[in-house]
Design an enzyme around this catalytic site. Structure first.
Site, short mmCIF file in Angstrom:
data_model
loop_
_atom_site.label_atom_id
_atom_site.label_comp_id
_atom_site.label_asym_id
_atom_site.label_seq_id
_atom_site.Cartn_x
_atom_site.Cartn_y
_atom_site.Cartn_z
N TRP A 1 6.79 -28.60 -34.99
CA TRP A 1 5.74 -29.31 -34.30
C TRP A 1 6.19 -30.73 -33.94
O TRP A 1 6.76 -31.44 -34.75
CB TRP A 1 4.48 -29.39 -35.18
CG TRP A 1 3.39 -30.19 -34.54
CD1 TRP A 1 2.53 -29.80 -33.56
CD2 TRP A 1 3.10 -31.57 -34.80
NE1 TRP A 1 1.70 -30.84 -33.20
CE2 TRP A 1 2.03 -31.95 -33.95
CE3 TRP A 1 3.64 -32.52 -35.66
CZ2 TRP A 1 1.49 -33.22 -33.94
CZ3 TRP A 1 3.10 -33.80 -35.66
CH2 TRP A 1 2.04 -34.13 -34.81
N ASP B 1 -11.20 -31.00 -26.89
CA ASP B 1 -11.96 -30.62 -28.08
C ASP B 1 -13.19 -31.51 -28.29
O ASP B 1 -13.17 -32.69 -27.95
CB ASP B 1 -11.03 -30.73 -29.29
CG ASP B 1 -11.49 -29.89 -30.48
OD1 ASP B 1 -12.62 -29.40 -30.44
OD2 ASP B 1 -10.70 -29.75 -31.43
N TRP C 1 -6.09 -23.08 -23.47
CA TRP C 1 -6.27 -22.11 -24.56
C TRP C 1 -5.32 -22.49 -25.69
O TRP C 1 -4.12 -22.28 -25.60
CB TRP C 1 -5.97 -20.71 -24.03
CG TRP C 1 -6.24 -19.58 -24.96
CD1 TRP C 1 -5.70 -19.37 -26.19
CD2 TRP C 1 -7.09 -18.45 -24.70
NE1 TRP C 1 -6.16 -18.20 -26.72
CE2 TRP C 1 -7.02 -17.61 -25.82
CE3 TRP C 1 -7.90 -18.07 -23.62
CZ2 TRP C 1 -7.72 -16.41 -25.89
CZ3 TRP C 1 -8.58 -16.87 -23.69
CH2 TRP C 1 -8.50 -16.05 -24.82
N ASP C 2 -5.87 -23.03 -26.75
CA ASP C 2 -5.05 -23.54 -27.85
C ASP C 2 -5.03 -22.55 -29.02
O ASP C 2 -5.85 -21.62 -29.11
CB ASP C 2 -5.59 -24.89 -28.33
CG ASP C 2 -4.50 -25.84 -28.79
OD1 ASP C 2 -3.39 -25.36 -29.13
OD2 ASP C 2 -4.74 -27.05 -28.82
N ASN D 1 -3.81 -23.22 -33.13
CA ASN D 1 -3.31 -24.35 -33.90
C ASN D 1 -2.85 -24.06 -35.32
O ASN D 1 -2.78 -24.99 -36.12
CB ASN D 1 -4.37 -25.45 -33.93
CG ASN D 1 -4.26 -26.37 -32.73
OD1 ASN D 1 -3.19 -26.84 -32.40
ND2 ASN D 1 -5.38 -26.62 -32.07
N ASP E 1 3.16 -31.16 -28.29
CA ASP E 1 2.16 -32.22 -28.46
C ASP E 1 2.79 -33.60 -28.40
O ASP E 1 2.09 -34.61 -28.25
CB ASP E 1 1.46 -32.06 -29.81
CG ASP E 1 0.38 -30.99 -29.79
OD1 ASP E 1 0.04 -30.50 -28.70
OD2 ASP E 1 -0.12 -30.64 -30.88
#
Length: 741
Positions: free
Chosen positions: A202, A371, A481-482, A484, A552
């Site tokens: 990440w 979000d 469309w995430d 996580n 990200d």
């Protein structure tokens, strides 16, 4: 089913349950040929020949994969000879799709076990059929009652071959598949191969790795339930020590699957190299009753003699024309604004309207609310799974904001994460059994959420229904469309114990089916695949989405390496890149707005900064960059990409060039992360221009060294090159070359 196997824009595993026509006409595929005398199959496409034949032992064996051969060139399948009792005859033959059985010592493509204890499977050639551009070859173990149909097609433009397998239980008893590959690719004999692949984590995705291919195995995989960012299901293997961007034999490929996967690169005792890829065999056990079958994903692979840069360009072209939903001419990515960095969870109608007005004034074309717009979503601790508008934040629903955004000339989008649920949500309180779990065991949280078991038909139906309703009741053009977190406790208690491991396949197939049905019912909606950044980027998800989020991490310096690594496998046409705030939230690094824009203009341009904090001069610069981007984005997104200077390994320089298909325009981006020892920026020699045409140079930002002409031939820019005046840290230049005659 054979027709559907031809390079569909949905993965082959889904094609068997879909009722959609073939996405491309057969004329886009190269027609396979069969030499009945030699029992040899050939696929000739682009500059590539792929050939396999039936050897004396009845096995389907790879014969050749490389530069295109003449039609009359002889090809014959000869099994590996016996070396000793430890290496018996044929045990190391380059089988196209080997079952684990007999005297096989190489990695099999298929391993299974019968309820009666038998685990022996020997697959021999039975028959074939050709349907347009699709070749289907039936292998059979008649005694065991198992049939495997191998599907092949080849793209006439790029020479990329697609392969998959249909496995059928024709016996009278249940079988359990322990491992199933989509394909095994066999490389020509050599002893000097090296492997390149992509690793990450990440905020640090897409690192290019290189290692020698040596006796033994290299395993690339994800056990996470999804594609993952630790490894990506792509490979490139070159021959010789000096293969690079412009030179060398390169074999490359990518698996179209968004669940757990594995690629295994083996060199055996004879020095033969194979790449086997498909479902990850870890914790895998797919039960087939008599008459049932399993379809693998598609594994695509190609060859070029012109280096890894050309391998990337071939893959990019294939993705644009044969994989993306809107191919062969996918839509240009609009300039996007996303409100996350400005508001995080503090979303409301008034605040979003203020941002929308600012974004529209800059020339932004799509406004996305991230979000926090739904349920009890004031933090990441609650509300996930409750896809209803928060009336405290939007008293009259989303319509007033959507109408305002449309009135400003922008399309409207929303962030969703429909595969997840917070324990603190109405959905979880009503259906705690809907998450992946093992009975009586703890349920792990990641980002305060759990994974819905999309393999369940009731969960699949619910997810589709809430998204369908959201799109039907609101004039929405885009979904981010995430996804996580990784899987944990991947149990399916509603299934019998010996059926639960089907979850790895059923989940991903149902995800694909939801996406497909949403696209069919709401054809004006575009979708971005995001997974905490680049943790679900693969040819399977790309067949059903329009763009992807590579990381990200939006720091523009880090993004140079991230975007460079991404480009080895995936097209800039799919890659979103945002201009965000400075200092960057990931690492605290400060950078100029010029550097941030130029870094992001190498893909689909987006803005994620808090526009309310921008000065008047910031806004003016942004308007200029966005206007410039709109004049070059077709070339950047859909042109041919040349990596001129690599930023891998924290190198101080980076440079990319994109050339339009008609060679009328080239766009050059050059970056210096850090000035060192008063060294001048390297001379950049362009690629891909028409050498006889004349090109006029203009700078988006920066300047050329003294004495550089404004106009010169393509040959001049490619042979003499251009010297750019870049000094200092975090400096950048953008240059456009337009053909004048």
């Amino acid at each position: 089913m054979n027709t559907l196997a031809r390079h569909l824009r949905i993965p082959f595993a889904l094609a068997v349950v879909a009722t959609v026509p073939c996405a491309m006409a057969a004329s886009h595929d190269a027609k396979p040929r069969f030499d009945a005398t030699q029992k040899v199959f050939r696929l000739d496409a682009g500059k590539v020949t792929y050939a396999m034949g039936v050897n004396a032992d009845g096995m389907l064996q790879n014969i050749y994969w490389g530069a295109r051969l003449e039609d009359a060139d002889p090809l014959v399948a000869l099994p590996a000879p016996e070396r000793s009792s430890f290496d018996p005859k044929g045990a190391l033959s380059l089988q196209e799709y080997a079952g684990w059985g007999g005297s096989l010592t190489a990695t099999p493509a298929l391993k299974l076990r019968f309820d009666d204890g038998n685990r022996d499977l020997v697959l021999r050639y039975d028959s074939y059929r050709i349907d347009g551009g699709d070749l289907a070859i039936l292998l059979r173990d008649a005694q065991a009652g198992v049939k495997v149909t191998l599907h092949y097609s080849a793209d006439a433009s790029t020479g990329i071959v697609g392969r998959s397998a249909h496995i059928e239980n024709g016996s009278g008893q249940p079988i359990t598949i322990d491992s199933a590959a989509a394909a095994t690719w066999s490389l020509p004999p050599a002893n000097d191969y090296s492997l390149r692949y992509l690793t990450g984590t990440w905020a640090g995705e897409w690192h290019l790795q290189t290692r020698p291919v040596a006796p033994g195995a290299t395993v690339l995989e994800s056990r996470r339930g999804s594609t993952g960012d630790e490894n990506n299901p792509w490979f490139a293997i070159g021959r010789g020590s000096d293969w690079n961007e412009d030179h060398g034999d390169v074999w490359f490929g990518a698996l179209a699957w968004s669940g757990s996967w594995q690629l295994r690169v083996d060199e055996d005792i004879l020095g033969q190299v194979r790449v086997t890829g498909g479902f990850n065999p870890f914790d895998f056990g797919y039960r087939l009753k008599p008459g049932e079958s399993l379809d693998t994903p598609v594994f695509y692979a190609g060859y070029t003699g012109d280096g890894v840069g050309e391998a990337s360009r071939l893959m990019h072209r294939f993705e644009r024309t044969r994989v993306l939903p809107e191919g062969p001419t996918p839509k240009i990515r609009p300039v996007l604004y996303n409100s996350w960095e400005a508001t995080e969870f503090k979303v409301d109608e008034v605040g979003q309207e203020r941002l929308a007005v600012k974004a529209a004034a800059l020339g932004v074309e799509r406004f996305v609310v991230d979000d926090g717009w739904f349920g009890a979503r004031d933090s990441d601790h609650a509300g996930l799974g409750d896809w209803v508008v928060n009336r405290r934040k939007f008293p009259n629903g989303l319509k007033p904001l959507i109408d305002r955004v449309h009135g400003l000339g922008m399309s409207f989008g929303l962030w969703v994460e429909p595969e997840m649920v917070n324990p603190d949500s109405d959905l979880y309180r009503a259906h705690p059994d809907w998450v992946l779990n093992f009975t009586g065991r703890d349920r792990s949280l990641g980002r305060n959420q759990m994974v819905l078991n999309l393999a369940r038909e009731d969960v699949k139906a619910h997810v589709f229904e809430v998204l369908d309703r959201l799109l039907a009741e609101n004039d929405i053009q885009f979904l981010k469309w995430d996804y996580n977190r990784n899987w944990s406790e991947p149990g399916w208690p509603q299934m019998a114990p010996d059926e639960q491991q089907k979850v790895y396949v059923a989940y991903t197939r149902n995800l694909y089916d939801i996406l497909r049905r949403l696209r069919e019912k709401h054809p004006g909606v575009e979708i971005e695949s995001c997974s905490g950044g680049g943790a679900r980027v693969d040819l399977g998800i790309m067949a059903l989405t329009d763009e992807v989020w590579p990381s990200d991490n939006t720091d523009p310096s880090d993004r140079l390496s991230i975007q460079d690594g991404f480009s080895y496998a995936y097209a800039p046409a799919t890659m979103m890149a945002w201009v965000t705030g400075s200092p960057n939230w990931v690492n605290g690094r400060s950078s100029s707005l010029d550097f941030r824009f130029l870094s992001s203009m190498q893909g689909g341009l987006g803005i994620g900064a808090n526009l309310l904090e921008w000065t008047a001069s910031d806004e003016e610069a942004a308007r200029r960059y966005i206007a410039e981007y709109k004049t070059i984005r077709a070339t950047v997104q859909q042109g041919e990409l040349y990596r001129l200077l690599s930023p891998q390994g924290r190198a101080p320089w980076s440079a990319t060039e994109s050339v339009s298909a008609d060679r009328a325009q080239a766009v050059l981006f050059a970056f210096q992360r850090q000035g060192e020892e008063a060294r001048a920026f390297p001379t950049l020699r362009l690629r891909g221009l028409d050498p006889k045409a004349r090109y006029r140079m203009r700078f988006i930002h920066g300047k050329a060294a003294p004495g550089t002409p404004d106009t010169a031939s393509g040959a001049y820019w490619m042979q003499r090159g251009i010297d750019i005046a870049i000094k200092g840290d975090l400096q950048a230049a953008g240059v456009v070359f337009d053909r004048v005659r």
